[in-house]
Design a protein around this motif. Structure first.
Motif, PDB file in Angstrom:
ATOM      1  N   THR A 274       0.864  -1.180   0.000  1.00 26.10           N
ATOM      2  CA  THR A 274       0.000   0.000   0.000  1.00 26.10           C
ATOM      3  C   THR A 274       0.902   1.232   0.000  1.00 26.10           C
ATOM      4  O   THR A 274       2.124   1.126  -0.041  1.00 26.10           O
ATOM      5  N   TYR A 275       0.322   2.409   0.054  1.00 25.98           N
ATOM      6  CA  TYR A 275       1.095   3.639  -0.021  1.00 25.98           C
ATOM      7  C   TYR A 275       1.100   4.377   1.309  1.00 25.98           C
ATOM      8  O   TYR A 275       0.125   4.342   2.066  1.00 25.98           O
ATOM      9  N   ALA A 276       2.225   5.044   1.578  1.00 23.30           N
ATOM     10  CA  ALA A 276       2.318   5.858   2.781  1.00 23.30           C
ATOM     11  C   ALA A 276       1.419   7.088   2.628  1.00 23.30           C
ATOM     12  O   ALA A 276       1.282   7.640   1.536  1.00 23.30           O
ATOM     13  N   ASN A 277       0.830   7.520   3.706  1.00 22.53           N
ATOM     14  CA  ASN A 277      -0.036   8.700   3.680  1.00 22.53           C
ATOM     15  C   ASN A 277       0.816   9.953   3.820  1.00 22.53           C
ATOM     16  O   ASN A 277       0.923  10.551   4.875  1.00 22.53           O
ATOM     17  N   ALA A 287      -2.895   8.466  -3.762  1.00 24.57           N
ATOM     18  CA  ALA A 287      -2.675   7.030  -3.931  1.00 24.57           C
ATOM     19  C   ALA A 287      -3.053   6.285  -2.663  1.00 24.57           C
ATOM     20  O   ALA A 287      -3.644   5.201  -2.711  1.00 24.57           O
ATOM     21  N   TYR A 288      -2.730   6.851  -1.508  1.00 18.50           N
ATOM     22  CA  TYR A 288      -3.092   6.251  -0.218  1.00 18.50           C
ATOM     23  C   TYR A 288      -4.606   6.108  -0.100  1.00 18.50           C
ATOM     24  O   TYR A 288      -5.114   5.139   0.466  1.00 18.50           O
ATOM     25  N   ARG A 289      -5.338   7.042  -0.696  1.00 16.54           N
ATOM     26  CA  ARG A 289      -6.799   7.001  -0.641  1.00 16.54           C
ATOM     27  C   ARG A 289      -7.384   6.190  -1.803  1.00 16.54           C
ATOM     28  O   ARG A 289      -8.585   6.228  -2.037  1.00 16.54           O
ATOM     29  N   SER A 290      -6.538   5.483  -2.536  1.00 16.01           N
ATOM     30  CA  SER A 290      -6.942   4.644  -3.680  1.00 16.01           C
ATOM     31  C   SER A 290      -7.491   5.460  -4.842  1.00 16.01           C
ATOM     32  O   SER A 290      -8.313   4.979  -5.623  1.00 16.01           O
ATOM     33  N   ASN A 291      -7.026   6.711  -4.978  1.00 15.54           N
ATOM     34  CA  ASN A 291      -7.394   7.530  -6.124  1.00 15.54           C
ATOM     35  C   ASN A 291      -6.633   7.041  -7.347  1.00 15.54           C
ATOM     36  O   ASN A 291      -5.421   6.849  -7.311  1.00 15.54           O
ATOM     37  N   THR A 292      -7.345   6.835  -8.463  1.00 16.83           N
ATOM     38  CA  THR A 292      -6.743   6.232  -9.656  1.00 16.83           C
ATOM     39  C   THR A 292      -5.563   7.032 -10.190  1.00 16.83           C
ATOM     40  O   THR A 292      -4.514   6.481 -10.527  1.00 16.83           O
ATOM     41  N   GLN A 293      -5.715   8.358 -10.270  1.00 11.10           N
ATOM     42  CA  GLN A 293      -4.632   9.187 -10.801  1.00 11.10           C
ATOM     43  C   GLN A 293      -3.414   9.146  -9.874  1.00 11.10           C
ATOM     44  O   GLN A 293      -2.271   9.078 -10.330  1.00 11.10           O
ATOM     45  N   GLY A 294      -3.669   9.172  -8.582  1.00 14.22           N
ATOM     46  CA  GLY A 294      -2.575   9.111  -7.619  1.00 14.22           C
ATOM     47  C   GLY A 294      -1.838   7.790  -7.688  1.00 14.22           C
ATOM     48  O   GLY A 294      -0.607   7.737  -7.600  1.00 14.22           O
ATOM     49  N   ILE A 295      -2.577   6.694  -7.865  1.00 13.28           N
ATOM     50  CA  ILE A 295      -1.969   5.373  -7.981  1.00 13.28           C
ATOM     51  C   ILE A 295      -1.081   5.300  -9.216  1.00 13.28           C
ATOM     52  O   ILE A 295       0.044   4.796  -9.167  1.00 13.28           O
ATOM     53  N   PRO A 318      11.414  -1.389 -12.488  1.00 16.71           N
ATOM     54  CA  PRO A 318      12.135  -0.123 -12.618  1.00 16.71           C
ATOM     55  C   PRO A 318      11.196   1.086 -12.616  1.00 16.71           C
ATOM     56  O   PRO A 318      10.007   0.978 -12.910  1.00 16.71           O
ATOM     57  N   VAL A 319      11.765   2.225 -12.292  1.00 12.58           N
ATOM     58  CA  VAL A 319      11.043   3.491 -12.413  1.00 12.58           C
ATOM     59  C   VAL A 319      10.537   3.647 -13.840  1.00 12.58           C
ATOM     60  O   VAL A 319      11.202   3.234 -14.798  1.00 12.58           O
ATOM     61  N   TYR A 320       9.362   4.242 -13.987  1.00 11.92           N
ATOM     62  CA  TYR A 320       8.698   4.561 -15.259  1.00 11.92           C
ATOM     63  C   TYR A 320       7.964   3.368 -15.898  1.00 11.92           C
ATOM     64  O   TYR A 320       7.141   3.570 -16.772  1.00 11.92           O
ATOM     65  N   ALA A 321       8.281   2.141 -15.498  1.00 16.79           N
ATOM     66  CA  ALA A 321       7.544   1.011 -16.058  1.00 16.79           C
ATOM     67  C   ALA A 321       6.128   1.022 -15.480  1.00 16.79           C
ATOM     68  O   ALA A 321       5.941   1.075 -14.260  1.00 16.79           O
ATOM     69  N   ASN A 322       5.144   0.970 -16.361  1.00 17.34           N
ATOM     70  CA  ASN A 322       3.754   1.000 -15.920  1.00 17.34           C
ATOM     71  C   ASN A 322       3.426  -0.234 -15.085  1.00 17.34           C
ATOM     72  O   ASN A 322       3.849  -1.338 -15.386  1.00 17.34           O
ATOM     73  N   TRP A 323       2.622  -0.032 -14.038  1.00 16.82           N
ATOM     74  CA  TRP A 323       2.260  -1.133 -13.143  1.00 16.82           C
ATOM     75  C   TRP A 323       0.838  -0.880 -12.668  1.00 16.82           C
ATOM     76  O   TRP A 323       0.588   0.020 -11.873  1.00 16.82           O
ATOM     77  N   ASP A 324      -0.100  -1.669 -13.182  1.00 18.87           N
ATOM     78  CA  ASP A 324      -1.503  -1.423 -12.858  1.00 18.87           C
ATOM     79  C   ASP A 324      -1.948  -2.243 -11.648  1.00 18.87           C
ATOM     80  O   ASP A 324      -2.873  -3.031 -11.709  1.00 18.87           O
ATOM     81  N   PHE A 325      -1.232  -2.038 -10.556  1.00 19.83           N
ATOM     82  CA  PHE A 325      -1.553  -2.783  -9.336  1.00 19.83           C
ATOM     83  C   PHE A 325      -1.565  -1.843  -8.137  1.00 19.83           C
ATOM     84  O   PHE A 325      -0.755  -0.950  -8.003  1.00 19.83           O
ATOM     85  N   GLU A 326      -2.494  -2.088  -7.247  1.00 17.90           N
ATOM     86  CA  GLU A 326      -2.539  -1.393  -5.958  1.00 17.90           C
ATOM     87  C   GLU A 326      -3.204  -2.336  -4.967  1.00 17.90           C
ATOM     88  O   GLU A 326      -4.244  -2.931  -5.247  1.00 17.90           O
ATOM     89  N   GLY A 327      -2.561  -2.537  -3.840  1.00 18.86           N
ATOM     90  CA  GLY A 327      -2.984  -3.558  -2.898  1.00 18.86           C
ATOM     91  C   GLY A 327      -4.454  -3.549  -2.550  1.00 18.86           C
ATOM     92  O   GLY A 327      -5.152  -4.571  -2.637  1.00 18.86           O
ATOM     93  N   ASN A 328      -4.983  -2.383  -2.160  1.00 17.58           N
ATOM     94  CA  ASN A 328      -6.386  -2.310  -1.765  1.00 17.58           C
ATOM     95  C   ASN A 328      -7.310  -2.706  -2.909  1.00 17.58           C
ATOM     96  O   ASN A 328      -8.303  -3.412  -2.709  1.00 17.58           O
ATOM     97  N   ALA A 329      -6.973  -2.254  -4.130  1.00 15.92           N
ATOM     98  CA  ALA A 329      -7.819  -2.559  -5.282  1.00 15.92           C
ATOM     99  C   ALA A 329      -7.848  -4.061  -5.546  1.00 15.92           C
ATOM    100  O   ALA A 329      -8.891  -4.637  -5.858  1.00 15.92           O
ATOM    101  N   LEU A 330      -6.685  -4.717  -5.427  1.00 12.87           N
ATOM    102  CA  LEU A 330      -6.629  -6.148  -5.651  1.00 12.87           C
ATOM    103  C   LEU A 330      -7.464  -6.889  -4.612  1.00 12.87           C
ATOM    104  O   LEU A 330      -8.241  -7.789  -4.941  1.00 12.87           O
ATOM    105  N   ARG A 331      -7.326  -6.496  -3.371  1.00 10.85           N
ATOM    106  CA  ARG A 331      -8.067  -7.189  -2.318  1.00 10.85           C
ATOM    107  C   ARG A 331      -9.565  -6.967  -2.468  1.00 10.85           C
ATOM    108  O   ARG A 331     -10.370  -7.873  -2.217  1.00 10.85           O
ATOM    109  N   ASN A 332      -9.955  -5.770  -2.887  1.00  8.97           N
ATOM    110  CA  ASN A 332     -11.382  -5.530  -3.125  1.00  8.97           C
ATOM    111  C   ASN A 332     -11.899  -6.425  -4.246  1.00  8.97           C
ATOM    112  O   ASN A 332     -12.993  -6.985  -4.158  1.00  8.97           O
ATOM    113  N   MET A 333     -11.090  -6.573  -5.306  1.00 11.01           N
ATOM    114  CA  MET A 333     -11.492  -7.386  -6.439  1.00 11.01           C
ATOM    115  C   MET A 333     -11.673  -8.846  -6.019  1.00 11.01           C
ATOM    116  O   MET A 333     -12.581  -9.536  -6.485  1.00 11.01           O
ATOM    117  N   LEU A 334     -10.817  -9.314  -5.117  1.00 18.68           N
ATOM    118  CA  LEU A 334     -10.890 -10.700  -4.667  1.00 18.68           C
ATOM    119  C   LEU A 334     -11.860 -10.883  -3.507  1.00 18.68           C
ATOM    120  O   LEU A 334     -12.021 -11.989  -2.999  1.00 18.68           O
TER     121      LEU A 334
END
Length: 373
Positions: A274-277, A287-295, A318-334
């Motif tokens: 997850t992300y630090a607040n 990002a901490y609040r699961s905002n899409t743009q912030g993530i 690496p930096v700049y490589a796109n990564w469409d993952f965020e812990g809270n979103a994954l857990r919500n999906m599951l």
């Protein structure tokens, strides 16, 4: 940031976002072109195993117009298809050969082309040793692949890729290039352990039973996991997080007291990521609040590195490589909020290294950096 990774010549995609690429013992394949270099579309990563022949785009005038793969067309009746991009290639423009070549295409490419070439080599290996196991196949492919030091393969050579990242305020390495692992193998995020070699692989398969490293892989590996409590810490408010994984135990046999672990596969569980607040940065806070743009912002500025107990350094994301993952979103999906659903990403570079089980002072380290301006 897509423009940044393209400009720097690094991979813009983190391929292990897809569950299809995160199988525990999958043989992830990269592609090389007719010039013996990484194909322009081939995604780099620490999860790659070996490379196969993928080609480029068949002289179509695109980003890289070197040769692609020649194969049969899906239809043997040329009236069913248009020459299309094939018609632009020197191969098709030779009208004297048109009647012979009209049943073929010259523009097959992609990792979908590279994978069958690795599958073909694997089939020959299995034919040579019908009772082969998946770990033995992986071992044979990795240890017989042609790397940058192999005769005739100087085209594979490339060094570390690094540049200044303004958000970091310092130079960052995006790709370490070819390097030696602590187990004595060569590895790179472009090519994995190298380009498959059918002759070498079959020869090694025939001698597998007399090769101690190959023979011991006749049984499936056992699973170990870290049981160290509170492995992660940060001294800068969460911008840099360092995790040290210790006290590995056999998940199936708690009485297992082997003196060391011979590493077959390494997986990092990021289910609790997850992300630090960080209220000082609006994007990180979002990002901490699961905002899409912030993530999206935080993910692009995220770098994940791992260091083995023996000192091999793997650049996982690496930096700049796109990564469409965020812990809270994954857990919500599951349908879970308790971190119980594992999200494992794999690292190939520690293959065949030994980790002395009784040495608690030799942790497996993961450094996770989340940046803010």
């Amino acid at each position: 940031m897509l423009a940044q990774c393209s400009k720097l010549g690094i991979s813009c995609q983190f391929n292990q976002s897809s569950s299809f690429n995160r199988g525990r013992y999958l043989i992830n394949v990269a592609a090389i072109n007719s010039l013996g270099k990484k194909s322009s579309y081939s995604t780099a990563g620490a999860h790659l195993w070996v490379s196969g022949t993928g080609g480029e785009f068949g002289y179509t005038g695109g980003y890289d117009s070197s040769a692609a793969i020649v194969t049969t067309k899906y239809s043997y009746d040329p009236s069913y298809y248009d020459d299309g991009l094939d018609g632009t290639s020197p191969w098709r423009k030779d009208t004297s050969k048109y009647d012979i070549r009209k049943y073929y295409t010259h523009i097959m490419n992609g990792t979908s082309s590279a994978t069958p070439s690795v599958t073909g080599v694997s089939a020959l290996v299995i034919q040579a040793k019908p009772n082969i196991t998946v770990p033995q196949l992986r071992y044979i492919l990795a240890t017989t692949a042609n790397n940058d030091t192999a005769a005739g393969w100087s085209s594979l050579k490339y060094g570390p890729l690094a540049s200044n990242v303004s958000e970091y305020g310092q130079q960052i390495t995006f790709d370490r290039g070819w390097h030696d692992t602590a187990a004595g193998l060569r590895f790179s995020n472009y090519y994995g352990f190298g380009v498959v070699d059918a002759k070498k692989a079959v020869t090694k398969a025939l001698a597998c039973d007399s090769d101690a490293e190959c023979a011991k892989r006749s049984v499936l590996p056992e699973d170990y996991r870290s049981t160290g409590s509170n492995p992660c810490s940060s001294s800068d408010g969460g911008k840099t997080v360092t995790c040290q994984f210790t006290n590995f135990v056999n998940t199936d046999n708690s009485y297992d007291n082997n003196a060391y672990i011979d590493i077959e596969n390494t997986a990092l569980n990021l289910a609790s990521f997850t992300y630090a607040n960080d209220s000082s940065n609006s994007y990180c806070s979002a990002a901490y609040r699961s905002n899409t743009q912030g993530i999206a912002y935080a993910n692009n500025l995220l770098q994940i590195e791992m260091t083995s107990p023996n000192g091999t350094k793997a650049l996982v994301k690496p930096v700049y490589a796109n990564w469409d993952f965020e812990g809270n979103a994954l857990r919500n999906m599951l349908g879970s909020r308790d971190y119980s659903n594992a999200f494992l990403i794999n690292v190939s570079e520690f293959f065949t290294e030994n980790r002395y089980q009784l040495r608690a002072d030799l942790p497996l380290t993961s450094r996770v950096s989340v940046l803010s301006t």
